[in-house]
Design an enzyme around this catalytic site. Structure first.
Site, short mmCIF file in Angstrom:
data_model
loop_
_atom_site.label_atom_id
_atom_site.label_comp_id
_atom_site.label_asym_id
_atom_site.label_seq_id
_atom_site.Cartn_x
_atom_site.Cartn_y
_atom_site.Cartn_z
CG ASP A 153 9.49 20.87 -9.21
OD1 ASP A 153 10.02 21.86 -8.65
OD2 ASP A 153 8.31 20.86 -9.59
CE LYS A 196 9.81 15.14 -9.15
NZ LYS A 196 9.38 15.53 -10.50
#
Length: 212
Positions: free
Chosen positions: A139, A121
């Site tokens: 996320d 991420k």
């Protein structure tokens, strides 16, 4: 509703109503953004923005942070979540930047993921925001919102969500679409009680259409 129709409607709405969308983390260069994103894991951007001014003043470059210690860095970030681990990650990250990358933040996802504290991420955020690459950082907001809208209804993991979004969103829009979904989840499509009454995406939202 066909998937193509849903994607088009949602993306068109965002382009019209949210033409500018960017990270809420405050930074001046790639190194600072990398530090901020590492700190933002399981922590709010607001809290991170409170601690980074003093942190960046004390450690203005990776060379300075690399020469420090986790114990010293900890004192600057003690109010964020998991400060002990993040202090270790920041110093290790800075040391690797200096030793392997001449102090420069790499643009390659796989190289970024070799840095301490940097998962997929975070690597995607850096590649997208700094280098404008068509990467989608997933996320909790992106995962929730894309599933609720019906963009990724069969995705069970962040990686599956990332692949589905990248496959269906035009490449040129992927960097800003990442921010659209995050901000929508942060302020409108809330986890416990989404603000459906004020959401402009109702005509295409699988979650809303199912409730009506």
């Amino acid at each position: 509703m066909r998937k193509e129709e849903r994607y088009k409607g949602i993306l068109d709405w965002f382009q019209t109503h949210v033409p500018v969308a960017e990270t809420e983390l405050r930074y001046d260069n790639p190194y600072q953004l990398l530090v901020a994103v590492i700190l933002s894991a399981q922590c709010t951007d607001k809290r991170v923005n409170m601690v980074t001014p003093a942190l960046f003043e004390a450690f203005p470059a990776p060379e300075v942070m690399a020469a420090s210690s986790p114990e010293v860095v900890y004192e600057y970030i003690r109010s964020v979540s998991y400060p002990n681990n993040k202090a270790k990650h920041l110093v290790g990250m800075a040391q690797m930047l200096v030793e392997r990358f001449n102090g420069e933040v790499p643009s390659d996802i796989n190289l970024l993921m070799e840095l301490p504290g940097v998962g997929r991420k975070t690597a995607n955020v850096i590649a997208s925001v700094v280098y404008d690459k068509p990467t989608m950082a997933v996320d909790t907001h992106v995962f929730r919102v894309s599933n609720r809208l019906g963009l990724t209804r069969d995705s069970k993991t962040p990686l599956e969500t990332e692949k589905e979004l990248v496959k269906n969103i035009p490449e040129a829009l992927i960097p800003i679409a990442h921010h659209w979904l995050i901000l929508h989840g942060r302020y409108v499509c809330l986890a416990r009680k989404p603000k459906c009454e004020e959401c402009g995406l109702k005509p295409w939202c699988a979650y809303f259409l199912k409730q009506t």
